[in-house]
Scaffold this active site. Structure first.
Site, short mmCIF file in Angstrom:
data_model
loop_
_atom_site.label_atom_id
_atom_site.label_comp_id
_atom_site.label_asym_id
_atom_site.label_seq_id
_atom_site.Cartn_x
_atom_site.Cartn_y
_atom_site.Cartn_z
N LYS A 1 25.53 70.05 -26.47
CA LYS A 1 24.35 69.22 -26.18
C LYS A 1 23.71 68.84 -27.51
CE LYS A 1 20.15 68.91 -23.44
NZ LYS A 1 19.41 68.18 -24.47
N HIS B 1 -2.61 34.21 -14.91
CA HIS B 1 -3.11 33.07 -15.66
C HIS B 1 -4.07 33.59 -16.73
CE1 HIS B 1 -1.72 29.93 -12.73
NE2 HIS B 1 -1.68 31.00 -11.96
N ASP C 1 -0.35 20.79 -20.60
CA ASP C 1 0.43 20.95 -19.37
C ASP C 1 0.97 19.59 -18.93
OD1 ASP C 1 1.45 21.59 -16.93
OD2 ASP C 1 -0.46 22.12 -16.00
N HIS D 1 5.04 23.33 -20.33
CA HIS D 1 3.88 23.55 -21.19
C HIS D 1 4.30 23.43 -22.64
CE1 HIS D 1 1.19 26.09 -18.25
NE2 HIS D 1 1.31 24.81 -17.90
N ASP E 1 -2.23 17.27 -18.91
CA ASP E 1 -3.45 18.01 -18.58
C ASP E 1 -3.93 18.78 -19.81
OD1 ASP E 1 -5.48 19.48 -17.52
OD2 ASP E 1 -4.28 20.50 -15.99
N ARG F 1 5.59 33.31 -10.32
CA ARG F 1 4.79 32.36 -9.57
C ARG F 1 4.87 32.69 -8.09
NH1 ARG F 1 3.23 27.87 -12.52
NH2 ARG F 1 1.54 27.91 -11.00
N ALA F 2 3.82 32.41 -7.36
CA ALA F 2 3.79 32.64 -5.91
C ALA F 2 4.43 31.46 -5.21
CB ALA F 2 2.35 32.87 -5.45
N ARG F 3 5.71 31.25 -5.48
CA ARG F 3 6.46 30.12 -4.96
C ARG F 3 7.80 30.61 -4.45
NH1 ARG F 3 5.00 24.93 -8.80
NH2 ARG F 3 2.78 25.42 -9.02
#
Length: 650
Positions: free
Chosen positions: A30, A462, A480, A521, A570, A587-589
């Site tokens: 070991k 974010h 953006d 971005h 943006d 992402r919530a996708r």
């Protein structure tokens, strides 16, 4: 081009009370070092720790010699050690070499072969894998990489001899077993010395002439997953380590003790608690019945091990290990969803605490199997393991930035935005005071904070363009590019390049990333100086310059009716309180897409807006030869008054 090798999690040994006997076992020394998986492909070698960190730069001599293997691809399991003059290995000497101290005899002791020239050999019996490994290593020109030999049978006698020689112990392995990731009983470890890893949970102030700190408070997880303190260690440190470790501890300080049994009374005075992230190797003479250490000595930091994996080690009786192998053929590594598909970009440091809870990075996840992305079958545990895998990539960007969160506790499709953090939030979620706002925002600075957000059902992160120490002074601009659905991807790519050229006319370097949505971005880091109003006006000037050069292609009006067949530039994300999706955030996708930094050379028609998700991003990061944004932190540029004036003439 061949796909990158899929690197498994390493096989781990179970601590037992005595060595097994019989010819079914092979026994090895070991070693007292760092476990590494060496991955050879494309003519070079990567050295990966147990939790997936790339340590190639730490041991270039090891990587260079392994690159000479007579193979195109290979995965070799072994341990990097420093060999003392008496032949023993020393973890403390290895730590000294890592920190630039006195040199030692550095060796990589190779003891297993998992892959060779396109063939997965992990299913072959151990003795066949070792024979193949010995043959392959025989073609190496140097002596840095060495084959770890073994003894067949006679385990108890081999163990006694190892202890007489002052070695740490032995590893006993079933000779007929395949390589199985995770901890099982086909590999057993028997220790000569009382020594194990502990989580650092706090520290005390130094006394007298001592610098840095006085002692470290230590802890480990019990069978129920609770983190329990075992006392403190105050010896084994040199002055340099006291200073450097103290700096790390200060950055991890939290208000509340992370242990279930904090000290009381006088023992609790002056303790500064820290998030349970660092792991220490500690030797001791005894652990008492109430789990307190006697005569502990600090041996070094275990940066190759995750805090959530640290448990109380108590040797099991050998008869419980079934020398005949028992039912180990049914044992599997802990894998679930994305974790079963990703390579070792991170450790699987999840610890099952109860039937309905899992602990990662010190955070207990309730309902870990709860599905958050029904279309992709992605669970809360999968999401936590994703952030564990990409922690080293996301943290430099997200650290200390005020957050706006998209929370979906019941899963994608039932979400809401949250800006403020309540008093009951986990201490790793920092509270950030915002002028004019009576309630604090949240921020994180380590993996524990990220996993605490996962526990809250956060699917999107974010961030502000400023950090919490000076929220009134931004340090980055985000432009953006948000296209109308009718706009082809190629036009979005071209738009990003046009923005980049406009910024170059102002002598400003920029970086590009996907958003996990349909746009891109363009990000501009800069030294803090101008306030929000000035930065917002400047970013508007850049947007107007690009739009003015091609008026039919762009719009600055956020109205979707005005965006028809155009790309919105943006710039409004650069005002105080405005946010942008953070790099490597999900992402919530549908499909759990991820916002991913790219190099400008990567940007093109082959990288679509929905190209990246939590299943393929860890594999991408492991296969990269360098960070696409490697120059981001090194860029030293300013939005000076002259630059703000020059933008008006573009």
């Amino acid at each position: 081009m061949s796909p990158p090798l899929r690197v498994p999690q390493p096989q781990l040994a179970t601590l037992v009370a005595q060595a097994p006997d019989g010819d079914d076992w092979l026994h090895e020394i070991k070693y007292d070092g760092f476990r590494l998986l060496a991955v050879l492909e494309d003519g070079s070698v990567r050295l990966l720790t147990r939790n997936g960190k790339d340590w190639t730069d730490r041991y270039p001599s090891v990587a260079a010699e392994l690159a000479e293997l007579p193979a195109d691809t290979a995965i070799v399991d072994g341990e990097v050690v420093v060999v003392l003059p008496d032949g023993r290995t020393s973890f403390q000497a290895l730590q000294n070499v890592q920190s630039g101290g006195s040199a030692g005899v550095l060796r990589f002791m190779a003891f297993d072969l998992i892959h060779l020239d396109g063939v997965d050999v992990s299913r072959q019996p151990l003795d066949e894998r070792k024979a193949l490994l010995e043959t392959v290593l025989g073609g190496l020109p140097g002596d840095v990489v060495q084959y770890s030999d073994h003894v067949e049978g006679h385990g108890p006698a081999f163990y006694r001899q190892a202890c007489r020689l002052g070695l740490e112990g032995i590893i006993s392995k079933r000779r007929d077993a395949p390589y199985r990731p995770g901890r099982g009983r086909e590999w057993l470890k028997v220790k000569c010395l009382r020594e194990q890893e502990f989580v650092i949970v706090g520290y005390t102030a130094p006394q007298g002439a001592r610098t840095g700190f006085g002692a470290l408070w230590l802890a480990a997880h019990d069978d129920d997953g609770r983190l329990l303190q075992v006392g403190k260690v105050g010896t084994g440190f040199d002055t340099a380590l006291l200073r450097t470790l103290h700096r790390r501890l200060r950055s991890l300080e939290v208000d509340e003790p992370p242990v279930a049994n904090p000290p009381r009374g006088a023992a609790a005075r002056g303790v500064r608690w820290v998030a349970p992230e660092l792991v220490a190797q500690v030797a001791f003479t005894e652990m008492t019945a109430d789990r307190s250490l006697r005569h502990p000595t600090f041996r070094g930091l275990r940066e190759d091990k995750a805090a959530a994996d640290v448990v109380f080690e108590s040797p099991a009786p050998l008869d419980a290990d079934s020398s005949s192998g028992g039912d180990m053929g049914t044992r599997k590594a802990r894998t679930s969803g994305v974790a079963s598909q990703r390579s070792s970009a991170s450790s699987r440091s999840a610890t099952r605490t109860r039937r309905d809870r899992v602990e990662i990075a010190g955070i207990s996840l309730s309902n870990p199997d709860k599905v958050l992305y029904a279309d992709a079958g992605i669970t809360k545990l999968d999401l936590a393991r994703y952030y564990e895998a990409v922690a080293d990539w996301i943290l430099p960007h997200i650290q200390d930035r005020p957050l706006t969160l998209v929370r979906c506790p019941s899963g994608r499709g039932d979400c809401f935005y949250q800006k403020h953090i309540g008093e009951n939030a986990h201490p790793s979620i920092l509270r950030v005071a915002i002028p004019g706002d009576p309630e604090p925002y949240g921020a994180v600075r380590n993996l524990t904070g990220l996993i605490a957000l996962v526990q809250l059902g956060v699917l999107e992160l974010h961030t502000w363009g400023a950090r919490r120490d000076r929220v009134e002074l931004p340090d980055r601009i985000v432009l953006d590019l948000d296209p109308d659905p009718a706009v082809p991807w190629e036009r979005v790519v071209d738009a990003a390049r046009q923005v980049r050229e406009a910024l170059r006319l102002l002598d400003l370097e920029s970086f590009v990333k996907t958003t996990g949505g349909k746009g891109l971005h363009v990000v501009v880091p800069f030294r803090r100086g101008p306030g929000w109003d000035e930065v917002k006006a400047f970013s508007q000037g850049v947007a107007q310059a690009v739009s003015g050069a091609s008026p039919g292609e762009y719009t600055l009006n956020i109205s979707k009716a005005k965006r028809r067949n155009r790309i919105l530039i943006d710039y409004l994300r650069n005002g105080m309180g405005a946010t942008a999706i953070e790099s490597y955030s999900t992402r919530a996708r549908p499909g759990a897409p991820v916002a991913v930094p790219l190099s400008w050379d990567e940007l093109g028609p082959d990288v679509r807006e929905d190209h990246f998700n939590i299943r393929n991003v860890p594999q991408r990061l492991q296969s990269l030869k360098e960070d696409p944004w490697k120059d981001y932190a090194a860029v030293k540029q300013s939005i000076t008054a002259a630059v703000r004036k020059k933008v008006k003439s573009l």
